[in-house]
Design a protein around this motif. Structure first.
Motif, PDB file in Angstrom:
ATOM      1  N   ASP A  43     -21.088  25.935  14.096  1.00  0.00           N
ATOM      2  CA  ASP A  43     -20.585  26.156  15.451  1.00  0.00           C
ATOM      3  C   ASP A  43     -19.069  26.036  15.491  1.00  0.00           C
ATOM      4  O   ASP A  43     -18.386  26.825  16.162  1.00  0.00           O
ATOM      5  N   VAL A  44     -18.524  25.073  14.775  1.00  0.00           N
ATOM      6  CA  VAL A  44     -17.069  24.890  14.726  1.00  0.00           C
ATOM      7  C   VAL A  44     -16.402  26.076  14.038  1.00  0.00           C
ATOM      8  O   VAL A  44     -15.376  26.599  14.504  1.00  0.00           O
ATOM      9  N   LEU A  45     -16.980  26.523  12.944  1.00  0.00           N
ATOM     10  CA  LEU A  45     -16.379  27.600  12.156  1.00  0.00           C
ATOM     11  C   LEU A  45     -16.380  28.932  12.905  1.00  0.00           C
ATOM     12  O   LEU A  45     -15.533  29.797  12.631  1.00  0.00           O
ATOM     13  N   ARG A  46     -17.301  29.124  13.841  1.00  0.00           N
ATOM     14  CA  ARG A  46     -17.351  30.384  14.587  1.00  0.00           C
ATOM     15  C   ARG A  46     -16.065  30.627  15.386  1.00  0.00           C
ATOM     16  O   ARG A  46     -15.727  31.771  15.712  1.00  0.00           O
ATOM     17  N   ASP A  47     -15.356  29.571  15.710  1.00  0.00           N
ATOM     18  CA  ASP A  47     -14.105  29.708  16.465  1.00  0.00           C
ATOM     19  C   ASP A  47     -12.935  30.099  15.579  1.00  0.00           C
ATOM     20  O   ASP A  47     -11.823  30.293  16.084  1.00  0.00           O
ATOM     21  N   HIS A  48     -13.158  30.228  14.274  1.00  0.00           N
ATOM     22  CA  HIS A  48     -12.057  30.492  13.349  1.00  0.00           C
ATOM     23  C   HIS A  48     -12.468  31.597  12.378  1.00  0.00           C
ATOM     24  O   HIS A  48     -12.800  31.343  11.213  1.00  0.00           O
ATOM     25  N   PRO A  49     -12.446  32.845  12.833  1.00  0.00           N
ATOM     26  CA  PRO A  49     -12.923  33.959  11.994  1.00  0.00           C
ATOM     27  C   PRO A  49     -12.100  34.211  10.749  1.00  0.00           C
ATOM     28  O   PRO A  49     -12.543  34.984   9.893  1.00  0.00           O
ATOM     29  N   VAL A  50     -10.949  33.579  10.617  1.00  0.00           N
ATOM     30  CA  VAL A  50     -10.178  33.733   9.379  1.00  0.00           C
ATOM     31  C   VAL A  50     -10.931  33.128   8.200  1.00  0.00           C
ATOM     32  O   VAL A  50     -10.689  33.489   7.042  1.00  0.00           O
ATOM     33  N   ILE A  51     -11.872  32.221   8.486  1.00  0.00           N
ATOM     34  CA  ILE A  51     -12.724  31.619   7.457  1.00  0.00           C
ATOM     35  C   ILE A  51     -14.085  32.300   7.517  1.00  0.00           C
ATOM     36  O   ILE A  51     -14.753  32.276   8.551  1.00  0.00           O
ATOM     37  N   LYS A  52     -14.489  32.925   6.421  1.00  0.00           N
ATOM     38  CA  LYS A  52     -15.774  33.611   6.359  1.00  0.00           C
ATOM     39  C   LYS A  52     -16.819  32.677   5.744  1.00  0.00           C
ATOM     40  O   LYS A  52     -16.528  31.975   4.762  1.00  0.00           O
ATOM     41  N   VAL A  53     -18.010  32.705   6.313  1.00  0.00           N
ATOM     42  CA  VAL A  53     -19.054  31.756   5.923  1.00  0.00           C
ATOM     43  C   VAL A  53     -20.223  32.490   5.278  1.00  0.00           C
ATOM     44  O   VAL A  53     -20.653  33.539   5.747  1.00  0.00           O
ATOM     45  N   ASN A  54     -20.738  31.928   4.196  1.00  0.00           N
ATOM     46  CA  ASN A  54     -21.929  32.448   3.532  1.00  0.00           C
ATOM     47  C   ASN A  54     -22.874  31.279   3.259  1.00  0.00           C
ATOM     48  O   ASN A  54     -22.460  30.285   2.669  1.00  0.00           O
ATOM     49  N   PRO A  55     -24.134  31.365   3.699  1.00  0.00           N
ATOM     50  CA  PRO A  55     -24.797  32.446   4.428  1.00  0.00           C
ATOM     51  C   PRO A  55     -24.363  32.503   5.894  1.00  0.00           C
ATOM     52  O   PRO A  55     -23.636  31.621   6.364  1.00  0.00           O
ATOM     53  N   ALA A  56     -24.821  33.526   6.603  1.00  0.00           N
ATOM     54  CA  ALA A  56     -24.391  33.734   7.981  1.00  0.00           C
ATOM     55  C   ALA A  56     -24.909  32.645   8.911  1.00  0.00           C
ATOM     56  O   ALA A  56     -24.301  32.370   9.949  1.00  0.00           O
ATOM     57  N   ALA A  57     -26.025  32.030   8.563  1.00  0.00           N
ATOM     58  CA  ALA A  57     -26.598  30.921   9.324  1.00  0.00           C
ATOM     59  C   ALA A  57     -27.061  29.873   8.325  1.00  0.00           C
ATOM     60  O   ALA A  57     -27.429  30.200   7.196  1.00  0.00           O
ATOM     61  N   PRO A  58     -27.047  28.591   8.694  1.00  0.00           N
ATOM     62  CA  PRO A  58     -27.398  27.539   7.732  1.00  0.00           C
ATOM     63  C   PRO A  58     -28.839  27.637   7.261  1.00  0.00           C
ATOM     64  O   PRO A  58     -29.756  27.870   8.054  1.00  0.00           O
ATOM     65  N   GLN A  59     -29.025  27.468   5.962  1.00  0.00           N
ATOM     66  CA  GLN A  59     -30.359  27.467   5.361  1.00  0.00           C
ATOM     67  C   GLN A  59     -30.623  26.164   4.599  1.00  0.00           C
ATOM     68  O   GLN A  59     -31.753  25.878   4.229  1.00  0.00           O
ATOM     69  N   ALA A  60     -29.571  25.415   4.341  1.00  0.00           N
ATOM     70  CA  ALA A  60     -29.639  24.079   3.750  1.00  0.00           C
ATOM     71  C   ALA A  60     -28.340  23.399   4.146  1.00  0.00           C
ATOM     72  O   ALA A  60     -27.491  24.021   4.796  1.00  0.00           O
TER      73      ALA A  60
END
Length: 364
Positions: A271-288
């Protein structure tokens, strides 16, 4: 100032668990042994280790379990036995398998088995990845979750289809469950339900559990007994394995109980990272309770940013970082452990915002 000195001065450390100093760890082990009347095992024989093996076997729904000093030895031994039982047909491994990436071609150089690289290195397995293989297989080794792609899990229906195919074709299905404890929260299912249908499972006793080292192999009584003999042949039976077992057993229940809160904390971090699109997250949603963060700067620039945030704000953002596939990119693994769990929400938001601001400044 060295990175080690900077880390020691930081008041906020985002990844992982707080490490215990040797004296602190050994003191806790001694107190637990005294309180529980623990005696050393002798080459794996003794109440401590055998009771713990039974506990883990029952938890995952298997007949038996055996301790091994090394996860590397545990896995290749299990797959070697499966291959020997089936005419030494090859073993299917994901391209990011620990055996390929971190074990120095041991399966090949030590003549354990032949291996096929199967599937897309950027995606977890689907059933089609396995069912479409035209070759006869002796074994399939499936990592749950897949660490090198950010802790991703095969979809549940795909996993069930892989289990059914392997059973129908008499293919030994092995789980690299180094982080199985973490996957239970991601799947939202009991450990035994995830492990059902596997012929053997390896679990780590030091990653999520926080022990000194060591692993367990689970399976049928006959398979586990054969594996134990092979561990001994390879020098994997120590006269006293109790230190490793104590370090895991004394905190095992507490560590398992912490996995759901750690997964919820991972969801908060997303949720915090969604406010900062300069940081890309993998996977798109938490799985662990782990993920990869991809940065739009080189590895060298990322290390400079880490030093700056540590020196100026007392924030340590990551431990190791890797070169990205594209030029001037990098990525790091974030394992959500006690450190992030114990950091106030506001401080987490501040830390991520500071990292994002430095990244934005670096790319202009």
């Amino acid at each position: 100032m060295s990175d080690t000195e900077l880390l020691a001065r930081c008041t906020t450390i985002l990844p992982g668990h707080r490490p215990r100093r040797p004296a602190e760890m050994f003191s806790a082990m001694a107190a637990w042994c005294e309180a529980n009347g623990i005696s050393h095992d002798v080459y794996g024989e003794g109440a401590l280790i055998q009771d713990f093996e039974r506990k883990v076997a029952e938890l995952l729904g298997f007949e038996a379990a055996v301790f091994c000093i090394s996860g590397t030895m545990t896995q290749v031994t299990a797959l070697r036995l499966a291959a020997m039982e089936r005419g030494k047909a090859p073993v299917a491994l994901h391209p990011t398998s620990h055996i390929f990436v971190h074990e120095g071609s041991n399966y090949q150089l030590l003549h354990h088995f032949d291996a096929l690289s199967v599937g897309d290195r950027h995606r977890p397995w689907t059933a089609a990845d396995i069912t479409d293989i035209p070759d006869r297989l002796s074994a399939v080794s499936l990592e749950i979750p897949m660490r090198e792609i950010g802790g991703q899990l095969s979809a549940w229906d795909e996993l069930e289809a892989i289990k059914a195919h392997c059973k129908q074709q008499d293919i030994h299905l092995h789980m690299d469950g180094a982080r199985l404890w973490e996957a239970a929260a991601g799947y939202g299912r009991p450990l035994a339900e995830i492990a059902a249908g596997f012929d053997s499972v390896y679990v780590s006793l030091y990653k999520g559990i926080g022990g000194l080292g060591g692993a367990m192999l689970l399976g049928s009584s006959e398979f586990v007994a054969r594996a134990a003999k092979w561990f001994a042949r390879q020098g994997g039976k120590l006269v006293h394995q109790s230190p490793y077992v104590v370090a895991a057993a004394m905190q095992f229940d507490a560590r398992l109980a912490s996995m759901p809160p750690l997964f919820r904390r991972t969801q908060f971090l997303y949720d915090v990272l969604r406010d900062h699109p300069v940081i890309k997250v993998n996977p798109a949603a938490p799985q662990a309770n782990m993920l990869h963060l991809h940065l739009p700067v080189s590895r060298e620039r990322a290390l400079e940013i880490r030093r700056k945030l540590a020196a100026e704000h007392g924030i340590w953002t990551f431990h190791r970082i890797n070169h990205g596939v594209l030029p001037d990119t990098s990525y790091f693994e974030c394992y959500v452990g006690d450190n992030l769990l114990d950091t106030p929400d506001g401080r987490v938001r501040e830390a991520v915002a500071l990292l994002a601001a430095e990244l934005a400044a670096a790319i202009g």
